[in-house]
Design an enzyme around this catalytic site. Structure first.
Site, mmCIF file in Angstrom:
data_model
loop_
_atom_site.group_PDB
_atom_site.id
_atom_site.type_symbol
_atom_site.label_atom_id
_atom_site.label_comp_id
_atom_site.label_asym_id
_atom_site.label_seq_id
_atom_site.Cartn_x
_atom_site.Cartn_y
_atom_site.Cartn_z
ATOM 1 N N GLU A 94 0.870 -1.175 0.000
ATOM 2 C CA GLU A 94 0.000 0.000 0.000
ATOM 3 C C GLU A 94 0.899 1.214 0.000
ATOM 4 O OE1 GLU A 94 -1.497 -1.034 3.682
ATOM 5 O OE2 GLU A 94 -3.110 -2.285 2.909
ATOM 6 N N TYR B 239 7.179 1.980 -7.939
ATOM 7 C CA TYR B 239 6.501 0.678 -7.927
ATOM 8 C C TYR B 239 5.970 0.312 -9.314
ATOM 9 C CZ TYR B 239 6.683 1.369 -2.861
ATOM 10 O OH TYR B 239 7.095 1.604 -1.578
#
Length: 175
Positions: free
Chosen positions: A129, A141
């Protein structure tokens, strides 16, 4: 006269390279220990507006989470903490010391985590997250191969009781 056990052959002491996590020359990946915790906490407090508490780190270590520190000599460059749940690994915290950011160390930490997740944890997925406002981390990411799969509204604290959305991302570890 002292008796010595025979030295093991070199072949017997070599660990296959597939077992070792990939790190750059001059770097070591070591387990997060109580001895390193003070330095890690100092980095955490500088790197984040809402850092993990000492209790968060202590609980993670006591729970047996996979907690590793990237070092160069005696200097802590960064760290990550991950938790395995069945065939998934959840990245709980990844941090590069602010004075070392922009050098590819987060990618190096992700490589080490993905390697452990595949070859030791035998996981199928890597999850994380990230704050919706943390565009730098989100781009990292995404470049690494994670995709957004959901959002958790009002998940992270911001200021004065306000909350921010968490972007949920995952990475398949096997084709």
């Amino acid at each position: 006269m002292h008796s010595h056990a025979p030295l093991p052959s070199t072949a017997a002491t070599l660990v296959p390279s597939t077992v070792l996590p990939p790190v750059a020359a001059g770097h070591q990946l070591v387990a997060l220990t109580d001895a390193l915790l003070e330095t890690v906490l100092a980095i955490e407090n500088v790197a984040f507006s809402h850092p993990w508490s000492p209790g968060n780190f202590t609980d993670a270590l006591r729970s047996g989470y996979h907690a590793r520190v990237l070092m160069q000599g005696d200097e802590v460059l960064g760290y990550f903490i991950a938790m395995q749940i069945l065939d998934e690994v959840h990245l709980l915290n990844i941090t590069v010391s602010p004075i070392h950011q922009g050098q590819g160390l987060a990618h190096e930490l992700l490589d080490a985590l993905a390697h452990w997740s595949r070859h030791t944890a035998h996981a199928q997925w890597l999850w994380l997250e990230v704050r919706e406002s943390n565009t730098r981390a989100r781009h990292l990411y995404e470049r690494y191969g994670f995709t957004q799969v959901g959002a958790r509204k009002k998940y992270y604290p911001v200021h004065h009781g306000e909350r921010e959305t968490a972007i949920l991302m995952n990475l398949p570890l096997w084709p």
